[in-house]
Design a protein around this motif. Structure first.
Motif, PDB file in Angstrom:
ATOM      1  N   GLY A   1      16.723 -18.810  28.027  1.00  0.00           N
ATOM      2  CA  GLY A   1      16.344 -19.111  29.397  1.00  0.00           C
ATOM      3  C   GLY A   1      15.821 -20.498  29.646  1.00  0.00           C
ATOM      4  O   GLY A   1      15.483 -20.835  30.790  1.00  0.00           O
ATOM      5  N   VAL A   2      15.752 -21.359  28.629  1.00  0.00           N
ATOM      6  CA  VAL A   2      15.276 -22.723  28.837  1.00  0.00           C
ATOM      7  C   VAL A   2      16.404 -23.553  29.450  1.00  0.00           C
ATOM      8  O   VAL A   2      17.502 -23.635  28.903  1.00  0.00           O
ATOM      9  N   ASP A   3      16.137 -24.172  30.588  1.00  0.00           N
ATOM     10  CA  ASP A   3      17.155 -24.953  31.295  1.00  0.00           C
ATOM     11  C   ASP A   3      17.189 -26.413  30.873  1.00  0.00           C
ATOM     12  O   ASP A   3      18.238 -27.043  30.920  1.00  0.00           O
TER      13      ASP A   3
ATOM     14  N   ASP B   1      12.248 -23.571  42.918  1.00  0.00           N
ATOM     15  CA  ASP B   1      11.853 -22.448  42.070  1.00  0.00           C
ATOM     16  C   ASP B   1      11.797 -22.947  40.631  1.00  0.00           C
ATOM     17  O   ASP B   1      12.768 -22.860  39.885  1.00  0.00           O
ATOM     18  N   LEU B   2      10.641 -23.482  40.239  1.00  0.00           N
ATOM     19  CA  LEU B   2      10.547 -24.224  38.990  1.00  0.00           C
ATOM     20  C   LEU B   2       9.284 -23.835  38.228  1.00  0.00           C
ATOM     21  O   LEU B   2       8.204 -23.727  38.799  1.00  0.00           O
ATOM     22  N   THR B   3       9.446 -23.644  36.914  1.00  0.00           N
ATOM     23  CA  THR B   3       8.308 -23.486  36.008  1.00  0.00           C
ATOM     24  C   THR B   3       8.402 -24.560  34.939  1.00  0.00           C
ATOM     25  O   THR B   3       9.467 -24.770  34.352  1.00  0.00           O
ATOM     26  N   ILE B   4       7.283 -25.254  34.708  1.00  0.00           N
ATOM     27  CA  ILE B   4       7.211 -26.292  33.670  1.00  0.00           C
ATOM     28  C   ILE B   4       6.188 -25.848  32.631  1.00  0.00           C
ATOM     29  O   ILE B   4       5.070 -25.468  32.976  1.00  0.00           O
TER      30      ILE B   4
ATOM     31  N   ARG C   1       6.987 -15.919  28.246  1.00  0.00           N
ATOM     32  CA  ARG C   1       6.358 -15.239  29.386  1.00  0.00           C
ATOM     33  C   ARG C   1       6.804 -15.840  30.710  1.00  0.00           C
ATOM     34  O   ARG C   1       6.969 -15.129  31.707  1.00  0.00           O
ATOM     35  N   ALA C   2       6.973 -17.162  30.731  1.00  0.00           N
ATOM     36  CA  ALA C   2       7.403 -17.814  31.968  1.00  0.00           C
ATOM     37  C   ALA C   2       8.797 -17.344  32.376  1.00  0.00           C
ATOM     38  O   ALA C   2       9.061 -17.092  33.555  1.00  0.00           O
ATOM     39  N   ARG C   3       9.687 -17.216  31.408  1.00  0.00           N
ATOM     40  CA  ARG C   3      11.037 -16.750  31.740  1.00  0.00           C
ATOM     41  C   ARG C   3      10.998 -15.304  32.205  1.00  0.00           C
ATOM     42  O   ARG C   3      11.715 -14.930  33.150  1.00  0.00           O
ATOM     43  N   ALA C   4      10.168 -14.479  31.594  1.00  0.00           N
ATOM     44  CA  ALA C   4      10.072 -13.081  32.018  1.00  0.00           C
ATOM     45  C   ALA C   4       9.504 -12.964  33.429  1.00  0.00           C
ATOM     46  O   ALA C   4       9.922 -12.114  34.217  1.00  0.00           O
ATOM     47  N   ALA C   5       8.549 -13.834  33.767  1.00  0.00           N
ATOM     48  CA  ALA C   5       7.916 -13.777  35.088  1.00  0.00           C
ATOM     49  C   ALA C   5       8.836 -14.282  36.185  1.00  0.00           C
ATOM     50  O   ALA C   5       8.773 -13.826  37.333  1.00  0.00           O
ATOM     51  N   HIS C   6       9.709 -15.233  35.863  1.00  0.00           N
ATOM     52  CA  HIS C   6      10.623 -15.819  36.854  1.00  0.00           C
ATOM     53  C   HIS C   6      12.025 -15.874  36.259  1.00  0.00           C
ATOM     54  O   HIS C   6      12.483 -16.923  35.794  1.00  0.00           O
TER      55      HIS C   6
END
Length: 419
Positions: A87-89, A35-38, A58-63
């Motif tokens: 929310g940045v890992d 479960d990853l967004t880059i 937006r990426a953090r809000a979506a996932h």
């Protein structure tokens, strides 16, 4: 049963970023990321940085529960700022973002069965055209540019590695390969072999005879080596289209930009190549409203479009980048810079229209792409019947244009249709 891998990738900026994004996607899937967004960011303009930050939010809000990894030039230059965003890992440095070791196996995940590592390249069965990174980084310090801060020193990919990546793309169906990088014409400066870009192209064309088309991305006219010029003149598989990094037509502005060419160098380069290969078509990057630019200096840039015979004009209004020498120079008012950018784009539109008008009645070989379009050797975009399958090299007779795209005469062209 393990969950299916999900890797979402948002890429901004240059073609090299897109190539690297696909390499990251491949490595992340291979390593079984669940479960990853880059977000692959860009720093070339302030607007690019703004869009990159917006994409992170937006990426953090979506996932909300998945991992969020940020990379690219904007994150490289400002890792603290991007790392502090909610929310940045992780922040992944540019140098390692396509390295398999950067994507350790997620616990309990299964690697993608066919996701073998292949390095920075983009292509395959779904692509008519493939892209291969041959160089990264930049040793020059143009006063407006932050990219060396994000990419580091110039580094060349070995010829054998380039050939291996191109062969893989051709085997997967690519009919054309584009060689890309940050400063492509600096290729080989860090290699013990002393090979230059022209030598690399000749090596590729000999080693991969089954490749129908080879194309270059943006290059610097002052660094073009004799072997490259010879290939442009004599090698039909090297496409007659070059995108040249010009930036300005004013010698004083070029000096303040710390560019290594002058106005006369740019004009002479284009004239020389057009004499060697009359069908060649040029694109160029041009900046409007650089600090201290007056109307006469801008007029020199506007005139350069005609003097060099530029068909594809990529015009940008100057964007101040903090920490660069240009940011300390007297600025041009924003509305003036924007108006000059508009005038450059309008001149580019006129040049493109003239080029397309001159193409009417000609028959050219088109590499078909998805969506009923294709590209001629000189990069002219051609509109084809919507049902035309991608990945074909075939003749098309051009019967008109709409100012942006040439239109193929279906009956005269004999275009193939799906079986």
């Amino acid at each position: 049963m393990s969950a299916a891998p999900r890797v979402d990738l948002l890429s901004f900026g240059c073609r090299l970023n897109i190539v690297e994004s696909e390499a990251m996607r491949r490595e992340a899937l291979r390593s079984g990321q669940l479960d990853l967004t880059i977000v692959n960011t860009c720093a070339v303009t302030a607007e690019a940085v703004r869009q990159s930050r917006q994409a992170v939010r937006r990426a953090r809000a979506a996932h909300p529960t998945g991992r969020l990894v940020i990379t690219g030039c904007a994150a490289e230059i400002d890792p603290v700022g991007f790392g502090a965003m909610p929310g940045v890992d992780a922040i992944l440095p540019n140098r390692v973002k396509a390295d398999p070791a950067s994507w350790p196996m997620d616990e309990g995940a299964s690697p993608e069965a066919d996701g073998a590592s292949g390095g920075p390249s983009l292509g395959g069965r779904s692509h008519s055209r493939g892209f291969v990174e041959v160089q990264n980084g930049c040793d020059h310090r143009c006063t407006f540019c932050v990219i060396p801060l994000g990419r580091g020193a110039s580094r060349s990919v070995t010829p054998d590695t380039v050939v291996s990546r191109i062969r893989a793309l051709v085997e997967e169906g690519a009919r054309e390969v584009v060689l890309t990088g940050v400063d492509v014409t600096s290729y080989g400066g860090d290699l013990a072999s002393g090979l230059r870009l022209g030598n690399l192209l000749a090596h590729v064309l000999r080693a991969v005879p089954e490749l129908p088309r080879l194309r270059l991305s943006s290059l610097d006219c002052i660094e073009a080596d004799p072997a490259l010029l010879d290939l442009v003149a004599t090698e039909p598989r090297l496409m007659p289209h070059l995108h040249v990094s010009l930036q300005s037509g004013s010698d004083l502005i070029l000096k303040r930009m710390k560019r290594r060419h002058g106005r006369s160098d740019a004009i002479a380069f284009c004239r020389t190549l057009r004499a060697l290969r009359p069908e060649i078509v040029f694109g160029a990057d041009l900046i409007a409203g650089f600090p201290t630019e007056d109307e006469a200096m801008f007029a020199d840039t506007l005139d350069l479009i005609e003097a060099c015979g530029i068909t594809y004009v990529h015009a940008f209004s100057y964007s101040q980048r903090p920490g660069t020498p240009a940011a300390r120079m007297p600025p041009v008012p924003g509305d003036v810079a924007r108006d000059r950018g508009r005038r450059l784009r309008e001149a580019g539109e006129r040049r493109l229209g003239q080029h397309l008008e001159g193409m009417v009645g000609r028959t050219v070989e088109v590499l078909t792409e998805r969506g009923g379009t294709g590209r001629a050797p000189d990069f002219t975009l051609v509109r084809l019947p919507p049902e035309t399958p991608p990945g074909l090299l075939q003749p098309a007779t051009l019967c008109g244009h709409d100012g942006r795209v040439a239109i193929a005469d279906t009956a005269a062209s004999g275009l193939r249709r799906p079986a």
